[in-house]
Scaffold this motif. Structure first.
Motif, PDB file in Angstrom:
ATOM      1  N   GLN A   1      51.127  99.150 -11.021  1.00  0.00           N
ATOM      2  CA  GLN A   1      51.920  97.943 -11.278  1.00  0.00           C
ATOM      3  C   GLN A   1      51.577  97.293 -12.624  1.00  0.00           C
ATOM      4  O   GLN A   1      51.511  96.073 -12.759  1.00  0.00           O
ATOM      5  N   LEU A   2      51.364  98.134 -13.627  1.00  0.00           N
ATOM      6  CA  LEU A   2      51.124  97.648 -14.981  1.00  0.00           C
ATOM      7  C   LEU A   2      52.253  98.074 -15.909  1.00  0.00           C
ATOM      8  O   LEU A   2      52.087  98.146 -17.118  1.00  0.00           O
TER       9      LEU A   2
ATOM     10  N   GLN B   1      51.716  90.819 -15.058  1.00  0.00           N
ATOM     11  CA  GLN B   1      51.112  92.053 -14.562  1.00  0.00           C
ATOM     12  C   GLN B   1      49.597  92.002 -14.692  1.00  0.00           C
ATOM     13  O   GLN B   1      48.868  92.435 -13.805  1.00  0.00           O
TER      14      GLN B   1
ATOM     15  N   GLY C   1      55.390  96.867 -19.830  1.00  0.00           N
ATOM     16  CA  GLY C   1      54.049  96.329 -19.649  1.00  0.00           C
ATOM     17  C   GLY C   1      53.040  97.194 -20.368  1.00  0.00           C
ATOM     18  O   GLY C   1      53.395  98.095 -21.137  1.00  0.00           O
TER      19      GLY C   1
ATOM     20  N   ARG D   1      43.320  98.621 -11.040  1.00  0.00           N
ATOM     21  CA  ARG D   1      44.651  98.979 -11.526  1.00  0.00           C
ATOM     22  C   ARG D   1      44.577  99.655 -12.896  1.00  0.00           C
ATOM     23  O   ARG D   1      45.324 100.597 -13.172  1.00  0.00           O
TER      24      ARG D   1
ATOM     25  N   SER E   1      56.867  86.131 -11.998  1.00  0.00           N
ATOM     26  CA  SER E   1      57.722  87.302 -12.191  1.00  0.00           C
ATOM     27  C   SER E   1      58.956  86.956 -12.986  1.00  0.00           C
ATOM     28  O   SER E   1      59.314  85.810 -13.179  1.00  0.00           O
TER      29      SER E   1
ATOM     30  N   LEU F   1      49.728  93.232  -4.956  1.00  0.00           N
ATOM     31  CA  LEU F   1      49.399  92.234  -5.960  1.00  0.00           C
ATOM     32  C   LEU F   1      49.132  90.883  -5.312  1.00  0.00           C
ATOM     33  O   LEU F   1      49.504  90.632  -4.172  1.00  0.00           O
TER      34      LEU F   1
END
Length: 230
Positions: free
Chosen positions: A145-146, A18, A93, A27, A222, A214
């Motif tokens: 997206q963290l 991440q 995350g 982000r 991932s 991303l």
């Protein structure tokens, strides 16, 4: 169809992936602004005195039995909910841990700074604005997206595993939490009903616009390369 296919998706990435997935400064800002606003929205609903958000119905029930503030109850329940991530295989995350702490602190700070208005009109504006702000803030920090927050990770995990929409899953979770909160003596009101019915559609409507694309190379880092059904 082309526009829909081009929209960024929520990716299942490990904590390090991440952070390496690009556009990190934006982000991080989006994550923490979203978390602070989320806490503010909860405080707004409390001060409206027209009904709490469903999870806060549960939190208000808990503080009847525990010597803690509402914000501290938010933090406590965050870590309890994380246990439900295990069977869903949700990926934590930085945002997950940050959510567990920042939202509760922001909610308590808002409650300290904001008094209950006497005017019913202002109270209605607070509760409606709180619901709208919560959906907007949730889309912001999920889209960074963290790592989803504990409660929203439960939502997105169930949506992915069951194939149901976020709108349906979120509404089901909120209704269940309200019932448990009421059993503990939590506070219910018209704002609770509004939140339970509106937060799913609001989050689903704003999430695509706030989901940050991303770096494609992050896919190789991932945990499974599967996009979430965001």
């Amino acid at each position: 169809m082309t526009d829909l296919a081009a929209r960024p998706v929520l990716a299942d990435l490990g904590p390090l992936a991440q952070l390496r997935a690009g556009r990190l400064p934006r982000r991080l800002v989006q994550l923490y602004v979203g978390l602070v606003l989320y806490g503010v929205s909860l405080g707004m609903m409390v001060r409206s005195d027209l009904g709490l958000a469903p999870w806060d119905v549960l939190h208000s029930g808990l503080i009847r039995y525990l010597p803690i503030t509402l914000g501290q109850a938010v933090v406590l329940m965050s870590f309890v909910v994380l246990l439900l991530w295990i069977p869903l295989r949700e990926v934590p995350g930085l945002g997950t841990v940050s959510n567990a702490v920042v939202v509760g602190l922001s909610a308590d700070a808002t409650l300290w700074a904001l008094d209950r208005p006497d005017s019913l009109v202002l109270r209605v504006l607070l509760v409606v604005g709180g619901v709208a702000l919560c959906g907007y803030a949730g889309a912001m920090y999920i889209g960074s997206q963290l790592g989803r927050g504990p409660r929203d990770g439960l939502m997105t995990g169930l949506a992915r595993r069951t194939g149901r929409s976020i709108r349906l899953v979120r509404t089901g979770i909120e209704v269940t939490v309200v019932l448990v909160g009421l059993l503990l003596g939590g506070v219910l009101g018209l704002g609770t009903v509004l939140y339970a019915l509106a937060i799913g559609p609001l989050t689903q409507a704003w999430l695509p616009g706030w989901t940050i694309a991303l770096d494609p190379s992050a896919r190789s880092l991932s945990t499974g390369g599967r996009p979430s059904r965001g």
